[in-house]
Design a protein around this motif. Structure first.
Motif, PDB file in Angstrom:
ATOM      1  N   SER A  28      51.949  29.047  50.973  1.00  0.00           N
ATOM      2  CA  SER A  28      51.519  30.391  51.380  1.00  0.00           C
ATOM      3  C   SER A  28      52.377  31.437  50.670  1.00  0.00           C
ATOM      4  O   SER A  28      53.498  31.153  50.253  1.00  0.00           O
ATOM      5  CB  SER A  28      51.636  30.559  52.903  1.00  0.00           C
ATOM      6  N   ASP A  72      54.140  33.837  51.757  1.00  0.00           N
ATOM      7  CA  ASP A  72      55.442  34.104  52.372  1.00  0.00           C
ATOM      8  C   ASP A  72      56.363  32.877  52.365  1.00  0.00           C
ATOM      9  O   ASP A  72      57.493  32.930  52.826  1.00  0.00           O
ATOM     10  CB  ASP A  72      55.289  34.651  53.786  1.00  0.00           C
ATOM     11  N   ALA A  92      46.324  36.542  49.175  1.00  0.00           N
ATOM     12  CA  ALA A  92      47.616  37.224  49.030  1.00  0.00           C
ATOM     13  C   ALA A  92      48.255  37.591  50.366  1.00  0.00           C
ATOM     14  O   ALA A  92      49.475  37.580  50.487  1.00  0.00           O
ATOM     15  CB  ALA A  92      47.460  38.474  48.168  1.00  0.00           C
ATOM     16  N   ASP A  93      47.431  37.890  51.394  1.00  0.00           N
ATOM     17  CA  ASP A  93      47.990  38.256  52.695  1.00  0.00           C
ATOM     18  C   ASP A  93      48.393  37.040  53.524  1.00  0.00           C
ATOM     19  O   ASP A  93      49.012  37.179  54.572  1.00  0.00           O
ATOM     20  CB  ASP A  93      47.031  39.144  53.484  1.00  0.00           C
ATOM     21  N   ARG A 140      46.647  35.229  55.366  1.00  0.00           N
ATOM     22  CA  ARG A 140      45.876  35.081  56.606  1.00  0.00           C
ATOM     23  C   ARG A 140      44.556  34.366  56.405  1.00  0.00           C
ATOM     24  O   ARG A 140      43.892  34.008  57.377  1.00  0.00           O
ATOM     25  CB  ARG A 140      45.655  36.438  57.251  1.00  0.00           C
TER      26      ARG A 140
END
Length: 76
Positions: A8, A10, A53-54, A56
């Motif tokens: 991911s 992050d 990119a987020d 989610r």
């Protein structure tokens, strides 16, 4: 057999794609399983996946080239 892994944005969640059990999500810290499910594409096995990119949502592609988005928290 394992055929793809991804991280991911992050860096907290890892996904694995497996030809037998489908997709699994893992919490990187401690490698704790978060979600294990067979995502039914109705178009064959999952051939590729990537986090948006987020972080989610994920884009999943099946063997026939069909692509769709899922929520990695629910698999839907």
């Amino acid at each position: 057999s394992l055929h793809k892994i991804g991280l991911s944005p992050d860096g907290t969640t890892l996904f694995t794609l497996n030809t037998i059990s489908g997709m699994q999500l893992w919490q990187v810290d401690g490698m704790r399983p978060l979600l294990k499910q067979h995502v039914d594409t109705k178009h064959g096995m999952i051939s590729s996946a990537v986090f948006m990119a987020d972080g989610r949502r994920m884009v999943i592609a099946s063997e026939d080239g069909t692509a769709f988005m899922i929520d990695p928290g629910t698999g839907r």
